[in-house]
Design a protein around this motif. Sequence first.
Motif, PDB file in Angstrom:
ATOM      1  N   HIS A  64       0.838  -1.206   0.000  1.00 44.77           N
ATOM      2  CA  HIS A  64       0.000   0.000   0.000  1.00 44.77           C
ATOM      3  C   HIS A  64       0.867   1.247   0.000  1.00 44.77           C
ATOM      4  O   HIS A  64       0.578   2.216  -0.717  1.00 44.77           O
ATOM      5  CB  HIS A  64      -0.932   0.026   1.221  1.00 44.77           C
ATOM      6  CG  HIS A  64      -2.206  -0.728   1.025  1.00 44.77           C
ATOM      7  ND1 HIS A  64      -3.117  -0.423   0.045  1.00 44.77           N
ATOM      8  CD2 HIS A  64      -2.734  -1.778   1.700  1.00 44.77           C
ATOM      9  CE1 HIS A  64      -4.146  -1.251   0.117  1.00 44.77           C
ATOM     10  NE2 HIS A  64      -3.935  -2.089   1.107  1.00 44.77           N
ATOM     11  N   GLU A 105      -0.518   3.225  -5.016  1.00 45.87           N
ATOM     12  CA  GLU A 105      -1.679   2.566  -5.626  1.00 45.87           C
ATOM     13  C   GLU A 105      -1.633   2.601  -7.151  1.00 45.87           C
ATOM     14  O   GLU A 105      -2.231   1.772  -7.805  1.00 45.87           O
ATOM     15  CB  GLU A 105      -2.977   3.234  -5.150  1.00 45.87           C
ATOM     16  CG  GLU A 105      -3.294   2.999  -3.693  1.00 45.87           C
ATOM     17  CD  GLU A 105      -3.568   1.542  -3.370  1.00 45.87           C
ATOM     18  OE1 GLU A 105      -4.131   0.818  -4.206  1.00 45.87           O
ATOM     19  OE2 GLU A 105      -3.215   1.117  -2.259  1.00 45.87           O
ATOM     20  N   ASN A 106      -0.942   3.574  -7.743  1.00 48.23           N
ATOM     21  CA  ASN A 106      -0.954   3.726  -9.193  1.00 48.23           C
ATOM     22  C   ASN A 106       0.056   2.835  -9.897  1.00 48.23           C
ATOM     23  O   ASN A 106       0.034   2.703 -11.108  1.00 48.23           O
ATOM     24  CB  ASN A 106      -0.711   5.190  -9.581  1.00 48.23           C
ATOM     25  CG  ASN A 106      -1.811   6.086  -9.053  1.00 48.23           C
ATOM     26  OD1 ASN A 106      -2.946   5.648  -8.909  1.00 48.23           O
ATOM     27  ND2 ASN A 106      -1.472   7.316  -8.747  1.00 48.23           N
ATOM     28  N   ASP A 107       0.913   2.229  -9.142  1.00 49.77           N
ATOM     29  CA  ASP A 107       1.956   1.383  -9.709  1.00 49.77           C
ATOM     30  C   ASP A 107       1.400  -0.028  -9.901  1.00 49.77           C
ATOM     31  O   ASP A 107       0.872  -0.624  -8.966  1.00 49.77           O
ATOM     32  CB  ASP A 107       3.149   1.396  -8.747  1.00 49.77           C
ATOM     33  CG  ASP A 107       4.280   0.536  -9.231  1.00 49.77           C
ATOM     34  OD1 ASP A 107       4.487  -0.521  -8.611  1.00 49.77           O
ATOM     35  OD2 ASP A 107       4.929   0.910 -10.218  1.00 49.77           O
ATOM     36  N   ASP A 108       1.512  -0.575 -11.110  1.00 48.69           N
ATOM     37  CA  ASP A 108       0.965  -1.900 -11.406  1.00 48.69           C
ATOM     38  C   ASP A 108       1.577  -2.984 -10.517  1.00 48.69           C
ATOM     39  O   ASP A 108       0.885  -3.887 -10.058  1.00 48.69           O
ATOM     40  CB  ASP A 108       1.194  -2.274 -12.870  1.00 48.69           C
ATOM     41  CG  ASP A 108       0.291  -1.501 -13.808  1.00 48.69           C
ATOM     42  OD1 ASP A 108      -0.711  -0.923 -13.332  1.00 48.69           O
ATOM     43  OD2 ASP A 108       0.585  -1.472 -15.010  1.00 48.69           O
ATOM     44  N   THR A 152       0.101  -2.712  -7.061  1.00 47.79           N
ATOM     45  CA  THR A 152      -1.278  -3.209  -7.072  1.00 47.79           C
ATOM     46  C   THR A 152      -1.300  -4.731  -7.055  1.00 47.79           C
ATOM     47  O   THR A 152      -2.079  -5.346  -6.329  1.00 47.79           O
ATOM     48  CB  THR A 152      -2.033  -2.669  -8.302  1.00 47.79           C
ATOM     49  OG1 THR A 152      -1.996  -1.246  -8.265  1.00 47.79           O
ATOM     50  CG2 THR A 152      -3.477  -3.132  -8.312  1.00 47.79           C
ATOM     51  N   VAL A 162      -0.399  -5.892  -3.601  1.00 44.37           N
ATOM     52  CA  VAL A 162      -1.534  -5.724  -2.687  1.00 44.37           C
ATOM     53  C   VAL A 162      -2.501  -6.895  -2.847  1.00 44.37           C
ATOM     54  O   VAL A 162      -2.915  -7.518  -1.866  1.00 44.37           O
ATOM     55  CB  VAL A 162      -2.274  -4.379  -2.941  1.00 44.37           C
ATOM     56  CG1 VAL A 162      -3.632  -4.356  -2.247  1.00 44.37           C
ATOM     57  CG2 VAL A 162      -1.417  -3.210  -2.474  1.00 44.37           C
ATOM     58  N   ARG A 163      -2.851  -7.218  -4.096  1.00 45.21           N
ATOM     59  CA  ARG A 163      -3.798  -8.330  -4.333  1.00 45.21           C
ATOM     60  C   ARG A 163      -3.237  -9.651  -3.826  1.00 45.21           C
ATOM     61  O   ARG A 163      -3.957 -10.470  -3.251  1.00 45.21           O
ATOM     62  CB  ARG A 163      -4.149  -8.414  -5.820  1.00 45.21           C
ATOM     63  CG  ARG A 163      -5.086  -7.307  -6.266  1.00 45.21           C
ATOM     64  CD  ARG A 163      -5.714  -7.612  -7.614  1.00 45.21           C
ATOM     65  NE  ARG A 163      -4.738  -7.928  -8.625  1.00 45.21           N
ATOM     66  CZ  ARG A 163      -4.346  -7.103  -9.591  1.00 45.21           C
ATOM     67  NH1 ARG A 163      -4.855  -5.890  -9.663  1.00 45.21           N
ATOM     68  NH2 ARG A 163      -3.458  -7.477 -10.479  1.00 45.21           N
TER      69      ARG A 163
END
Length: 134
Positions: free
Chosen positions: A107, A111-114, A117, A120-121
């Motif tokens: 986090h 958040e904008n970085d692939d 992201t 995070v998932r």
Amino acid sequence: MSESGTNALQVELVAAERLVWSGAAKMVVARTTEGDVGVLPGHAPLLSVLVEGVVDVTTVEGETWVAAIDAGFLSVAGDRVSILSERAEMSHEIDLEKARHDLERAHAAGENDDEATAAVRSAEARIRAVEKAS
């Protein structure tokens, strides 16, 4: 009924570097790009893309095994289920505190970085797998 005459699925959960779980099951639930899919013996042939998430396997003995997976593929044919993913971990192999730390770090990375992201998932899936198995 399957070809062997038993009412069971033969399941293999495979990561890039190892066989994670293999055995007979009554049901498999996994998350695809179209949503959750449940597979029971006698299921129609299926090939689907999996997203990061949790896979639930209910064994013929009634035990539930939970794994966190990265994106991959689900193949169902003739009561044989193959789950293929770059990474997969059984819930009992996951260090919950490390997964929570990984989630916080992902986090913070943006958040904008692939890549962040995806991290995070992946961390969220690992945490859900442990919580679901508890």
